[in-house]
Design a protein around this motif. Structure first.
Motif, PDB file in Angstrom:
ATOM      1  N   UNK A  84       3.597   2.179   7.000  1.00 30.50           N
ATOM      2  CA  UNK A  84       3.050   1.597   5.772  1.00 30.50           C
ATOM      3  C   UNK A  84       1.542   1.379   5.865  1.00 30.50           C
ATOM      4  N   UNK A  85       1.022   1.162   7.068  1.00 27.94           N
ATOM      5  CA  UNK A  85      -0.418   0.959   7.205  1.00 27.94           C
ATOM      6  C   UNK A  85      -1.203   2.169   6.711  1.00 27.94           C
ATOM      7  N   UNK A  86      -0.623   3.356   6.827  1.00 23.95           N
ATOM      8  CA  UNK A  86      -1.319   4.568   6.391  1.00 23.95           C
ATOM      9  C   UNK A  86      -1.401   4.629   4.875  1.00 23.95           C
ATOM     10  N   UNK A  87      -0.315   4.348   4.184  1.00 28.05           N
ATOM     11  CA  UNK A  87      -0.356   4.371   2.720  1.00 28.05           C
ATOM     12  C   UNK A  87      -1.148   3.190   2.169  1.00 28.05           C
ATOM     13  N   UNK A  88      -1.098   2.049   2.851  1.00 32.32           N
ATOM     14  CA  UNK A  88      -1.915   0.903   2.416  1.00 32.32           C
ATOM     15  C   UNK A  88      -3.399   1.216   2.538  1.00 32.32           C
ATOM     16  N   UNK A  89      -3.752   1.993   3.563  1.00 33.76           N
ATOM     17  CA  UNK A  89      -5.145   2.395   3.746  1.00 33.76           C
ATOM     18  C   UNK A  89      -5.618   3.212   2.536  1.00 33.76           C
ATOM     19  N   UNK A  90      -4.788   4.168   2.081  1.00 37.84           N
ATOM     20  CA  UNK A  90      -5.137   4.978   0.908  1.00 37.84           C
ATOM     21  C   UNK A  90      -5.239   4.118  -0.343  1.00 37.84           C
ATOM     22  N   UNK A  91      -4.347   3.148  -0.467  1.00 38.09           N
ATOM     23  CA  UNK A  91      -4.391   2.246  -1.623  1.00 38.09           C
ATOM     24  C   UNK A  91      -5.694   1.463  -1.641  1.00 38.09           C
ATOM     25  N   UNK A  92      -6.110   0.983  -0.477  1.00 43.06           N
ATOM     26  CA  UNK A  92      -7.368   0.238  -0.385  1.00 43.06           C
ATOM     27  C   UNK A  92      -8.569   1.131  -0.647  1.00 43.06           C
ATOM     28  N   UNK A  93      -8.518   2.348  -0.156  1.00 44.28           N
ATOM     29  CA  UNK A  93      -9.662   3.245  -0.225  1.00 44.28           C
ATOM     30  C   UNK A  93      -9.937   3.723  -1.650  1.00 44.28           C
ATOM     31  N   UNK A  94      -8.877   4.015  -2.412  1.00 42.66           N
ATOM     32  CA  UNK A  94      -9.056   4.624  -3.727  1.00 42.66           C
ATOM     33  C   UNK A  94      -8.867   3.648  -4.887  1.00 42.66           C
ATOM     34  N   UNK A  95      -8.273   2.492  -4.624  1.00 40.13           N
ATOM     35  CA  UNK A  95      -7.916   1.607  -5.723  1.00 40.13           C
ATOM     36  C   UNK A  95      -9.082   1.110  -6.547  1.00 40.13           C
ATOM     37  N   UNK A  96     -10.271   0.941  -5.945  1.00 34.31           N
ATOM     38  CA  UNK A  96     -11.412   0.415  -6.681  1.00 34.31           C
ATOM     39  C   UNK A  96     -12.025   1.404  -7.644  1.00 34.31           C
ATOM     40  N   UNK A  97     -11.928   2.709  -7.352  1.00 30.93           N
ATOM     41  CA  UNK A  97     -12.574   3.718  -8.182  1.00 30.93           C
ATOM     42  C   UNK A  97     -11.578   4.606  -8.912  1.00 30.93           C
ATOM     43  N   UNK A  98     -10.540   5.071  -8.237  1.00 34.80           N
ATOM     44  CA  UNK A  98      -9.522   5.876  -8.886  1.00 34.80           C
ATOM     45  C   UNK A  98      -8.286   5.016  -9.139  1.00 34.80           C
ATOM     46  N   UNK A  99      -7.334   5.575  -9.848  1.00 29.79           N
ATOM     47  CA  UNK A  99      -6.100   4.856 -10.148  1.00 29.79           C
ATOM     48  C   UNK A  99      -5.112   5.092  -9.017  1.00 29.79           C
TER      49      UNK A  99
END
Length: 521
Positions: free
Chosen positions: A21-36
Protein backbone atom coordinates in the motif's frame (compact mmCIF):
# COMPACT_ATOMS: atom_id res chain seq x y z
CA UNK A 1 -4.16 -7.40 -0.60
CA UNK A 2 -4.09 -5.33 -3.76
CA UNK A 3 -4.45 -1.57 -3.50
CA UNK A 4 -4.75 0.89 -6.36
CA UNK A 5 -4.48 4.59 -7.19
CA UNK A 6 -6.21 5.83 -10.32
CA UNK A 7 -4.76 8.95 -11.95
CA UNK A 8 -6.59 11.18 -14.45
CA UNK A 9 -5.27 14.13 -16.47
CA UNK A 10 -7.66 15.44 -19.11
CA UNK A 11 -8.75 12.16 -20.79
CA UNK A 12 -5.55 10.27 -19.95
CA UNK A 13 -5.80 7.54 -17.31
CA UNK A 14 -3.29 5.33 -15.50
CA UNK A 15 -3.95 2.92 -12.62
CA UNK A 16 -1.10 2.07 -10.24
CA UNK A 17 -1.58 -1.31 -8.53
CA UNK A 18 0.51 -2.95 -5.82
CA UNK A 19 0.44 -5.47 -3.01
CA UNK A 20 2.32 -2.84 -0.98
CA UNK A 21 0.00 0.00 0.00
CA UNK A 22 2.91 2.38 0.57
CA UNK A 23 3.58 2.33 -3.18
CA UNK A 24 0.05 3.32 -4.19
CA UNK A 25 -0.13 5.88 -1.36
CA UNK A 26 3.06 7.42 -2.74
CA UNK A 27 1.36 7.90 -6.15
CA UNK A 28 -1.71 9.37 -4.45
CA UNK A 29 0.46 11.88 -2.62
CA UNK A 30 2.54 12.71 -5.67
CA UNK A 31 -0.29 13.41 -8.13
CA UNK A 32 -3.21 14.39 -5.91
CA UNK A 33 -2.33 18.10 -5.71
CA UNK A 34 -2.15 18.68 -9.47
CA UNK A 35 -3.90 15.80 -11.24
CA UNK A 36 -7.03 13.92 -10.23
CA UNK A 37 -5.70 10.96 -8.21
CA UNK A 38 -7.99 8.74 -6.13
CA UNK A 39 -7.54 5.57 -4.08
CA UNK A 40 -9.43 2.56 -5.40
CA UNK A 41 -10.19 -0.91 -4.05
CA UNK A 42 -9.45 -3.90 -6.29
CA UNK A 43 -11.12 -5.21 -8.34
CA UNK A 44 -13.15 -2.17 -9.42
CA UNK A 45 -14.41 -2.96 -12.93
CA UNK A 46 -16.78 -5.61 -14.33
CA UNK A 47 -14.90 -8.77 -15.20
CA UNK A 48 -12.39 -8.29 -12.42
CA UNK A 49 -10.12 -5.84 -14.25
CA UNK A 50 -8.67 -3.22 -11.96
CA UNK A 51 -8.08 -0.72 -14.78
CA UNK A 52 -11.10 0.89 -16.46
CA UNK A 53 -9.40 1.83 -19.69
CA UNK A 54 -6.09 3.65 -19.90
CA UNK A 55 -2.79 2.10 -18.88
CA UNK A 56 -2.01 -0.32 -16.05
CA UNK A 57 1.14 -0.12 -13.92
CA UNK A 58 1.97 -2.99 -11.55
CA UNK A 59 4.69 -2.25 -8.99
CA UNK A 60 6.00 -4.30 -6.08
CA UNK A 61 9.00 -5.60 -4.18
CA UNK A 62 9.81 -8.96 -5.81
CA UNK A 63 13.36 -10.32 -5.67
CA UNK A 64 12.63 -13.35 -7.87
CA UNK A 65 11.14 -11.31 -10.72
CA UNK A 66 13.96 -8.77 -10.35
CA UNK A 67 16.56 -11.52 -10.85
CA UNK A 68 14.67 -12.91 -13.87
CA UNK A 69 14.61 -9.56 -15.69
CA UNK A 70 18.24 -8.87 -14.82
CA UNK A 71 19.13 -12.18 -16.47
CA UNK A 72 17.00 -11.44 -19.56
CA UNK A 73 18.63 -8.04 -20.11
CA UNK A 74 22.11 -9.45 -19.49
CA UNK A 75 21.68 -12.35 -21.92
CA UNK A 76 20.30 -10.29 -24.81
CA UNK A 77 21.73 -7.37 -26.72
CA UNK A 78 20.90 -4.16 -24.91
CA UNK A 79 21.47 -0.40 -25.03
CA UNK A 80 22.79 1.76 -22.23
CA UNK A 81 21.10 5.13 -21.57
CA UNK A 82 20.83 7.66 -18.77
CA UNK A 83 17.27 7.78 -17.47
CA UNK A 84 16.32 9.97 -14.49
CA UNK A 85 20.04 10.45 -13.75
CA UNK A 86 20.56 6.67 -13.44
CA UNK A 87 22.43 4.20 -15.66
CA UNK A 88 19.81 2.11 -17.41
CA UNK A 89 20.19 -0.99 -19.61
CA UNK A 90 17.38 -1.52 -22.14
CA UNK A 91 16.68 -4.70 -24.19
CA UNK A 92 13.98 -4.91 -26.86
CA UNK A 93 12.73 -8.40 -27.66
CA UNK A 94 10.82 -9.79 -30.61
CA UNK A 95 7.11 -9.10 -30.35
CA UNK A 96 7.64 -5.62 -28.94
CA UNK A 97 8.30 -6.40 -25.28
CA UNK A 98 10.80 -4.06 -23.62
CA UNK A 99 12.89 -4.97 -20.58
CA UNK A 100 15.12 -2.60 -18.61
CA UNK A 101 17.17 -2.61 -15.42
CA UNK A 102 18.85 0.03 -13.28
CA UNK A 103 21.61 -1.93 -11.49
CA UNK A 104 22.55 0.69 -8.90
CA UNK A 105 18.91 1.16 -7.82
CA UNK A 106 18.08 -2.59 -8.03
CA UNK A 107 15.06 -1.86 -10.23
CA UNK A 108 13.70 -3.81 -13.20
CA UNK A 109 11.01 -2.98 -15.76
CA UNK A 110 8.91 -4.91 -18.27
CA UNK A 111 6.59 -3.13 -20.70
CA UNK A 112 4.10 -4.86 -23.00
CA UNK A 113 2.86 -2.35 -25.62
CA UNK A 114 0.08 -4.71 -26.76
CA UNK A 115 -1.69 -4.43 -23.41
CA UNK A 116 -0.30 -1.04 -22.21
CA UNK A 117 0.87 -2.82 -19.06
CA UNK A 118 4.08 -1.82 -17.31
CA UNK A 119 5.61 -3.90 -14.52
CA UNK A 120 8.16 -2.49 -12.05
CA UNK A 121 9.91 -4.66 -9.46
CA UNK A 122 12.73 -3.91 -7.07
CA UNK A 123 14.52 -4.83 -3.91
CA UNK A 124 13.20 -2.01 -1.71
CA UNK A 125 9.87 -0.22 -1.32
CA UNK A 126 10.95 3.41 -1.67
CA UNK A 127 12.84 3.09 -5.00
CA UNK A 128 9.92 1.11 -6.41
CA UNK A 129 7.46 3.79 -5.27
CA UNK A 130 9.54 6.59 -6.81
CA UNK A 131 9.90 4.67 -10.08
CA UNK A 132 6.18 3.83 -10.17
CA UNK A 133 5.17 7.50 -9.86
CA UNK A 134 7.73 8.53 -12.47
CA UNK A 135 6.54 5.92 -14.97
CA UNK A 136 2.87 6.62 -14.24
CA UNK A 137 3.60 10.20 -15.31
CA UNK A 138 5.33 8.89 -18.45
CA UNK A 139 2.27 6.80 -19.32
CA UNK A 140 0.08 9.88 -18.89
CA UNK A 141 2.54 11.87 -21.00
CA UNK A 142 2.22 9.43 -23.89
CA UNK A 143 -1.57 9.64 -23.83
CA UNK A 144 -1.58 13.45 -23.63
CA UNK A 145 0.86 13.75 -26.53
CA UNK A 146 -1.46 11.57 -28.60
CA UNK A 147 -4.32 13.89 -27.61
CA UNK A 148 -2.52 16.90 -29.10
CA UNK A 149 -0.66 18.26 -26.07
CA UNK A 150 2.92 19.51 -26.18
CA UNK A 151 5.46 19.98 -23.38
CA UNK A 152 7.04 23.38 -22.70
CA UNK A 153 10.13 24.13 -20.63
CA UNK A 154 8.54 26.81 -18.45
CA UNK A 155 7.18 27.59 -15.02
CA UNK A 156 3.61 28.82 -14.62
CA UNK A 157 1.44 30.68 -12.12
CA UNK A 158 -2.29 31.23 -12.36
CA UNK A 159 -4.88 33.75 -11.23
CA UNK A 160 -8.60 33.44 -12.02
CA UNK A 161 -7.83 30.60 -14.44
CA UNK A 162 -5.39 32.71 -16.48
CA UNK A 163 -1.77 31.65 -16.67
CA UNK A 164 1.53 33.50 -16.83
CA UNK A 165 4.21 31.33 -18.44
CA UNK A 166 7.86 32.01 -17.60
CA UNK A 167 10.57 30.90 -20.04
CA UNK A 168 14.33 30.90 -19.73
CA UNK A 169 17.44 28.81 -19.82
CA UNK A 170 18.66 27.05 -16.70
CA UNK A 171 19.32 29.63 -13.97
CA UNK A 172 17.38 32.39 -15.74
CA UNK A 173 14.83 32.71 -12.93
CA UNK A 174 11.84 30.52 -13.85
CA UNK A 175 11.56 29.07 -10.34
CA UNK A 176 12.29 32.45 -8.72
CA UNK A 177 9.50 34.09 -10.72
CA UNK A 178 7.01 31.34 -9.89
CA UNK A 179 7.86 31.31 -6.18
CA UNK A 180 7.72 35.10 -5.76
CA UNK A 181 4.39 35.38 -7.55
CA UNK A 182 3.00 32.39 -5.64
CA UNK A 183 3.88 34.27 -2.44
CA UNK A 184 1.74 37.14 -3.79
CA UNK A 185 -1.39 35.01 -4.05
CA UNK A 186 -0.97 33.39 -7.46
CA UNK A 187 -1.52 29.64 -7.77
CA UNK A 188 1.42 27.48 -8.82
CA UNK A 189 0.77 25.27 -11.84
CA UNK A 190 4.29 24.31 -12.90
CA UNK A 191 7.83 24.65 -11.61
CA UNK A 192 9.87 23.61 -14.65
CA UNK A 193 7.70 22.10 -17.39
CA UNK A 194 4.04 21.87 -18.37
CA UNK A 195 1.60 20.45 -20.92
CA UNK A 196 -0.10 22.80 -23.40
CA UNK A 197 -2.63 22.31 -26.21
CA UNK A 198 -4.14 24.84 -28.64
CA UNK A 199 -7.94 24.88 -28.39
CA UNK A 200 -10.72 27.14 -29.66
CA UNK A 201 -10.84 28.94 -26.31
CA UNK A 202 -7.07 29.49 -26.21
CA UNK A 203 -4.03 27.58 -25.00
CA UNK A 204 -4.96 25.05 -22.35
CA UNK A 205 -2.30 24.40 -19.71
CA UNK A 206 -1.96 21.28 -17.54
CA UNK A 207 0.68 20.62 -14.85
CA UNK A 208 3.65 18.27 -15.03
CA UNK A 209 3.73 16.92 -11.45
CA UNK A 210 7.29 16.65 -10.15
CA UNK A 211 9.50 17.36 -7.18
CA UNK A 212 10.46 21.03 -6.92
CA UNK A 213 14.07 22.10 -6.31
CA UNK A 214 14.45 25.47 -4.57
CA UNK A 215 17.87 26.86 -3.64
CA UNK A 216 18.97 27.94 -0.17
CA UNK A 217 19.44 31.56 -1.28
CA UNK A 218 15.89 31.93 -2.57
CA UNK A 219 14.43 30.21 0.49
CA UNK A 220 16.39 32.50 2.82
CA UNK A 221 15.54 35.72 0.97
CA UNK A 222 11.82 34.90 1.04
CA UNK A 223 11.81 33.94 4.72
CA UNK A 224 11.05 30.28 3.99
CA UNK A 225 14.34 28.71 5.08
CA UNK A 226 13.63 28.69 8.83
CA UNK A 227 10.11 27.17 8.48
CA UNK A 228 11.60 24.47 6.26
CA UNK A 229 14.44 23.77 8.67
CA UNK A 230 12.01 23.55 11.59
CA UNK A 231 9.93 20.94 9.74
CA UNK A 232 13.04 18.92 8.88
CA UNK A 233 14.23 19.02 12.50
CA UNK A 234 10.79 17.75 13.53
CA UNK A 235 11.22 14.72 11.29
CA UNK A 236 9.71 15.90 7.98
CA UNK A 237 10.94 13.68 5.14
CA UNK A 238 11.85 15.54 1.95
CA UNK A 239 11.76 13.98 -1.51
CA UNK A 240 14.25 11.07 -1.73
CA UNK A 241 16.10 12.69 -4.65
CA UNK A 242 17.41 15.29 -2.19
CA UNK A 243 21.16 14.88 -1.64
CA UNK A 244 22.22 13.92 1.88
CA UNK A 245 24.53 16.94 2.00
CA UNK A 246 21.49 19.20 1.64
CA UNK A 247 19.75 17.40 4.50
CA UNK A 248 22.87 17.78 6.65
CA UNK A 249 23.02 21.50 5.87
CA UNK A 250 19.39 21.92 6.93
CA UNK A 251 20.11 20.19 10.24
CA UNK A 252 23.18 22.40 10.75
CA UNK A 253 21.34 25.61 9.84
CA UNK A 254 23.69 26.39 6.94
CA UNK A 255 22.52 28.35 3.89
CA UNK A 256 25.80 28.16 2.00
CA UNK A 257 25.27 26.82 -1.53
CA UNK A 258 26.40 23.23 -2.13
CA UNK A 259 27.76 22.13 -5.51
CA UNK A 260 28.26 18.68 -6.97
CA UNK A 261 31.20 17.50 -9.08
CA UNK A 262 29.49 18.71 -12.29
CA UNK A 263 29.15 22.25 -10.94
CA UNK A 264 25.41 21.98 -10.37
CA UNK A 265 23.91 23.44 -7.20
CA UNK A 266 22.29 20.92 -4.87
CA UNK A 267 18.96 22.14 -3.53
CA UNK A 268 16.19 21.05 -1.16
CA UNK A 269 13.72 18.82 -3.00
CA UNK A 270 10.01 19.21 -2.21
CA UNK A 271 7.16 16.78 -2.77
CA UNK A 272 4.31 18.50 -4.63
CA UNK A 273 2.14 18.49 -1.48
CA UNK A 274 4.98 20.08 0.54
CA UNK A 275 4.75 23.15 -1.66
CA UNK A 276 1.44 23.73 0.10
CA UNK A 277 2.12 22.31 3.56
CA UNK A 278 5.55 23.92 4.05
CA UNK A 279 5.74 26.86 1.63
CA UNK A 280 2.06 27.84 1.79
CA UNK A 281 1.40 27.74 -1.97
CA UNK A 282 -1.87 26.85 -3.66
CA UNK A 283 -1.61 24.44 -6.60
CA UNK A 284 -3.59 24.99 -9.82
CA UNK A 285 -4.84 21.98 -11.84
CA UNK A 286 -5.30 23.81 -15.18
CA UNK A 287 -5.52 27.25 -16.80
CA UNK A 288 -5.49 29.20 -20.07
CA UNK A 289 -2.30 30.96 -21.19
CA UNK A 290 -2.49 34.76 -21.00
CA UNK A 291 1.06 36.16 -21.21
CA UNK A 292 4.74 35.19 -21.37
CA UNK A 293 7.56 36.37 -19.10
CA UNK A 294 11.30 36.18 -19.84
CA UNK A 295 13.27 36.91 -16.65
CA UNK A 296 17.01 37.19 -16.12
CA UNK A 297 18.69 37.24 -12.71
CA UNK A 298 21.49 39.81 -12.30
CA UNK A 299 23.01 40.07 -8.84
CA UNK A 300 24.03 43.74 -8.82
CA UNK A 301 21.40 45.25 -11.14
CA UNK A 302 18.16 47.03 -10.33
CA UNK A 303 14.92 45.10 -10.91
CA UNK A 304 13.51 46.52 -14.12
CA UNK A 305 11.65 45.81 -17.33
CA UNK A 306 13.92 45.63 -20.35
CA UNK A 307 13.06 45.96 -24.04
CA UNK A 308 13.01 43.28 -26.71
CA UNK A 309 11.90 40.03 -25.10
CA UNK A 310 13.49 37.15 -26.92
CA UNK A 311 11.54 34.89 -29.24
CA UNK A 312 10.74 31.33 -28.27
CA UNK A 313 13.51 28.90 -29.13
CA UNK A 314 13.62 25.19 -29.88
CA UNK A 315 14.94 24.54 -26.35
CA UNK A 316 11.67 25.95 -24.94
CA UNK A 317 9.81 22.94 -26.40
CA UNK A 318 10.44 19.48 -24.98
CA UNK A 319 10.61 17.05 -27.90
CA UNK A 320 12.38 13.77 -28.51
CA UNK A 321 15.38 15.84 -29.60
CA UNK A 322 15.52 18.15 -26.59
CA UNK A 323 14.38 15.78 -23.81
CA UNK A 324 17.47 15.12 -21.69
CA UNK A 325 16.15 13.76 -18.39
CA UNK A 326 13.39 11.31 -19.31
CA UNK A 327 14.13 9.75 -22.72
CA UNK A 328 11.27 7.62 -24.04
CA UNK A 329 12.96 4.25 -23.43
CA UNK A 330 9.64 2.35 -23.39
CA UNK A 331 8.32 4.07 -26.52
CA UNK A 332 5.25 5.38 -24.74
CA UNK A 333 5.06 8.56 -26.84
CA UNK A 334 3.59 8.54 -30.36
CA UNK A 335 6.03 7.62 -33.12
CA UNK A 336 5.38 10.88 -34.96
CA UNK A 337 5.25 14.06 -32.93
CA UNK A 338 2.50 16.54 -33.74
CA UNK A 339 3.85 19.74 -35.37
CA UNK A 340 4.22 22.61 -32.91
CA UNK A 341 3.74 25.37 -35.47
CA UNK A 342 0.15 26.22 -34.48
CA UNK A 343 1.18 26.26 -30.82
CA UNK A 344 4.12 28.56 -31.55
CA UNK A 345 1.83 30.85 -33.57
CA UNK A 346 -0.61 31.24 -30.69
CA UNK A 347 2.17 31.75 -28.17
CA UNK A 348 3.61 34.50 -30.37
CA UNK A 349 0.32 36.42 -30.19
CA UNK A 350 0.44 36.64 -26.39
CA UNK A 351 1.95 39.68 -24.62
CA UNK A 352 5.64 39.15 -23.76
CA UNK A 353 7.68 40.94 -21.11
CA UNK A 354 11.39 40.72 -20.35
CA UNK A 355 12.58 41.49 -16.82
CA UNK A 356 15.77 41.73 -14.83
CA UNK A 357 15.46 40.32 -11.30
CA UNK A 358 17.98 40.57 -8.48
CA UNK A 359 18.75 38.89 -5.18
CA UNK A 360 16.61 41.58 -3.50
CA UNK A 361 13.45 39.50 -3.31
CA UNK A 362 11.28 42.38 -2.09
CA UNK A 363 12.17 44.66 -5.02
CA UNK A 364 11.91 41.80 -7.50
CA UNK A 365 8.52 40.81 -6.11
CA UNK A 366 7.24 44.36 -6.49
CA UNK A 367 8.31 44.47 -10.14
CA UNK A 368 6.85 41.04 -10.86
CA UNK A 369 3.56 41.90 -9.18
CA UNK A 370 3.14 45.09 -11.25
CA UNK A 371 4.10 43.33 -14.46
CA UNK A 372 1.82 40.38 -13.76
CA UNK A 373 -1.09 42.69 -12.94
CA UNK A 374 -0.62 44.50 -16.24
CA UNK A 375 -0.43 41.24 -18.21
CA UNK A 376 -3.02 39.31 -16.21
CA UNK A 377 -5.39 41.79 -14.52
CA UNK A 378 -7.87 40.74 -11.88
CA UNK A 379 -11.48 39.93 -12.81
CA UNK A 380 -12.58 43.48 -12.09
CA UNK A 381 -10.13 44.94 -14.65
CA UNK A 382 -11.95 46.22 -17.78
CA UNK A 383 -9.24 45.04 -20.18
CA UNK A 384 -8.04 41.47 -20.75
CA UNK A 385 -4.27 41.26 -20.39
CA UNK A 386 -3.71 44.43 -22.41
CA UNK A 387 -4.86 42.80 -25.63
CA UNK A 388 -7.36 45.63 -26.06
CA UNK A 389 -6.26 49.28 -25.93
CA UNK A 390 -7.60 51.63 -23.31
CA UNK A 391 -10.38 52.87 -25.61
CA UNK A 392 -11.74 49.34 -25.91
CA UNK A 393 -11.20 48.63 -29.60
CA UNK A 394 -8.68 46.27 -31.19
CA UNK A 395 -5.61 47.76 -32.80
CA UNK A 396 -5.26 46.70 -36.44
CA UNK A 397 -2.48 47.22 -38.94
CA UNK A 398 -2.50 50.74 -40.31
CA UNK A 399 -4.39 52.32 -37.39
CA UNK A 400 -3.08 54.72 -34.82
CA UNK A 401 -4.87 55.99 -31.69
CA UNK A 402 -5.77 59.63 -31.96
CA UNK A 403 -3.12 61.89 -30.47
CA UNK A 404 -0.27 59.42 -30.92
CA UNK A 405 2.82 60.60 -32.76
CA UNK A 406 3.41 58.92 -36.12
CA UNK A 407 7.04 58.11 -35.44
CA UNK A 408 6.50 57.00 -31.87
CA UNK A 409 4.00 54.23 -32.36
CA UNK A 410 4.93 52.14 -29.33
CA UNK A 411 4.82 54.88 -26.71
CA UNK A 412 1.93 55.34 -24.34
CA UNK A 413 -0.26 58.42 -24.75
CA UNK A 414 -0.22 58.70 -20.98
CA UNK A 415 3.20 59.93 -19.85
CA UNK A 416 2.20 59.27 -16.25
CA UNK A 417 1.55 55.56 -16.81
CA UNK A 418 3.73 53.49 -14.46
CA UNK A 419 4.94 51.30 -17.35
CA UNK A 420 4.19 53.13 -20.62
CA UNK A 421 5.20 50.23 -22.84
CA UNK A 422 3.10 47.64 -20.96
CA UNK A 423 -0.32 46.65 -22.30
CA UNK A 424 -3.17 48.22 -20.45
CA UNK A 425 -1.05 51.27 -19.54
CA UNK A 426 -2.60 53.61 -22.09
CA UNK A 427 -0.42 52.59 -25.04
CA UNK A 428 -1.14 50.42 -28.03
CA UNK A 429 0.71 47.58 -29.69
CA UNK A 430 1.63 47.60 -33.39
CA UNK A 431 1.63 44.48 -35.54
CA UNK A 432 5.33 43.91 -34.86
CA UNK A 433 4.58 43.46 -31.15
CA UNK A 434 2.93 40.14 -31.94
CA UNK A 435 5.94 38.74 -33.80
CA UNK A 436 8.99 37.10 -32.15
CA UNK A 437 12.13 39.18 -32.51
CA UNK A 438 13.93 36.33 -34.30
CA UNK A 439 11.40 36.65 -37.13
CA UNK A 440 11.63 40.44 -37.47
CA UNK A 441 14.38 40.90 -40.02
CA UNK A 442 16.19 44.22 -40.33
CA UNK A 443 16.03 45.67 -43.84
CA UNK A 444 15.26 48.64 -46.04
CA UNK A 445 17.03 51.95 -46.37
CA UNK A 446 16.18 52.95 -42.81
CA UNK A 447 18.22 50.97 -40.23
CA UNK A 448 15.13 50.90 -38.02
CA UNK A 449 12.87 49.44 -40.70
CA UNK A 450 11.56 45.97 -39.88
CA UNK A 451 10.11 43.40 -42.24
CA UNK A 452 8.04 40.31 -41.65
CA UNK A 453 7.02 37.82 -44.30
CA UNK A 454 8.25 40.13 -47.06
CA UNK A 455 6.11 43.12 -45.97
CA UNK A 456 7.63 46.18 -44.37
CA UNK A 457 6.58 47.51 -40.97
CA UNK A 458 8.13 50.92 -41.56
CA UNK A 459 6.18 54.14 -41.07
CA UNK A 460 4.96 54.19 -44.69
CA UNK A 461 3.48 50.73 -44.29
CA UNK A 462 1.87 51.74 -41.00
CA UNK A 463 0.16 54.67 -42.77
CA UNK A 464 -1.45 52.31 -45.27
CA UNK A 465 1.02 52.42 -48.16
CA UNK A 466 1.69 49.15 -49.90
CA UNK A 467 5.45 48.55 -50.18
CA UNK A 468 6.91 46.51 -52.98
CA UNK A 469 6.86 42.79 -52.45
CA UNK A 470 10.20 41.37 -51.34
CA UNK A 471 10.79 37.75 -52.29
CA UNK A 472 11.97 35.67 -49.40
CA UNK A 473 11.83 31.94 -48.57
CA UNK A 474 9.94 32.88 -45.39
CA UNK A 475 6.96 33.86 -47.58
CA UNK A 476 6.51 30.21 -48.44
CA UNK A 477 7.47 28.80 -45.06
CA UNK A 478 6.55 31.63 -42.69
CA UNK A 479 6.04 30.43 -39.15
CA UNK A 480 6.56 31.63 -35.61
CA UNK A 481 7.91 28.22 -34.70
CA UNK A 482 11.59 27.80 -33.82
CA UNK A 483 13.71 26.36 -36.67
CA UNK A 484 13.52 22.75 -35.48
CA UNK A 485 9.72 22.85 -35.19
CA UNK A 486 8.67 24.39 -38.53
CA UNK A 487 6.70 22.73 -41.25
CA UNK A 488 8.51 22.66 -44.56
CA UNK A 489 5.78 24.18 -46.74
CA UNK A 490 2.18 25.27 -46.78
CA UNK A 491 -0.04 27.82 -45.15
CA UNK A 492 -0.96 27.32 -41.55
CA UNK A 493 -4.39 28.14 -40.07
CA UNK A 494 -4.90 31.77 -39.17
CA UNK A 495 -3.09 33.22 -42.22
CA UNK A 496 -4.51 34.72 -45.36
CA UNK A 497 -3.21 36.13 -48.61
CA UNK A 498 -3.00 39.91 -48.72
CA UNK A 499 -1.35 42.31 -51.13
CA UNK A 500 -0.32 40.53 -54.32
CA UNK A 501 -0.27 37.07 -52.79
CA UNK A 502 2.08 37.80 -49.88
CA UNK A 503 1.22 35.93 -46.69
CA UNK A 504 0.50 38.19 -43.73
CA UNK A 505 -0.18 37.35 -40.08
CA UNK A 506 -3.65 38.03 -38.78
CA UNK A 507 -3.08 39.40 -35.24
CA UNK A 508 -6.14 38.14 -33.41
CA UNK A 509 -6.09 38.14 -29.60
CA UNK A 510 -7.32 34.91 -27.96
CA UNK A 511 -10.93 34.86 -26.85
CA UNK A 512 -11.46 36.22 -23.33
CA UNK A 513 -11.79 33.63 -20.62
CA UNK A 514 -15.06 32.96 -18.93
CA UNK A 515 -15.40 35.49 -16.13
CA UNK A 516 -16.82 32.81 -13.88
CA UNK A 517 -13.39 31.38 -13.12
CA UNK A 518 -11.07 28.57 -14.20
CA UNK A 519 -11.78 26.59 -17.31
CA UNK A 520 -13.73 23.41 -16.76
CA UNK A 521 -12.23 20.11 -18.02
Amino acid sequence: MLSATRIHADEATVTVVSDTKDITDWALRYFGGWWNATAEAAPVAPGGSIAEGGALLLADVDMDRLADIETLVGDYEHDEVDYANARTLVARHEGGAIYAIQPAERLAYHYDPATSRLVIVGAHTEPVAVAASRLARELIRGQLLRAGFHILHASCVVRDGRALLTFGHKGAGKTTTALLLAREGYELLANDRLFVRPEDEGLRILPWPSAAAIGFGLLESTGLYEPLRARVLDGEQMHPTQDQRVTDALHAGSTKPIWNAKGRELKPQFFPDQLSSILGMTLAPQARATALLFPRVAKDAEPQLVPAPRALEEEDFFTSKTEDRYPDIFRLAPDKEAPATDLADQLALLPRRALVLTHDSRASTELLAKTAEACCPSKSAPELAGLLPSKGRPVHRGTRPKGTARDDRTRSTDDNAPYPHLPGAGGYRPLSAHVPDALLRQGGSDPGTRHYGGRGLEAGHQRGRRPRRQEDPADRRGSHAPPGLRRDRGTRPGRRAQGRGVLQPVPRPPRPLDASGPVSP
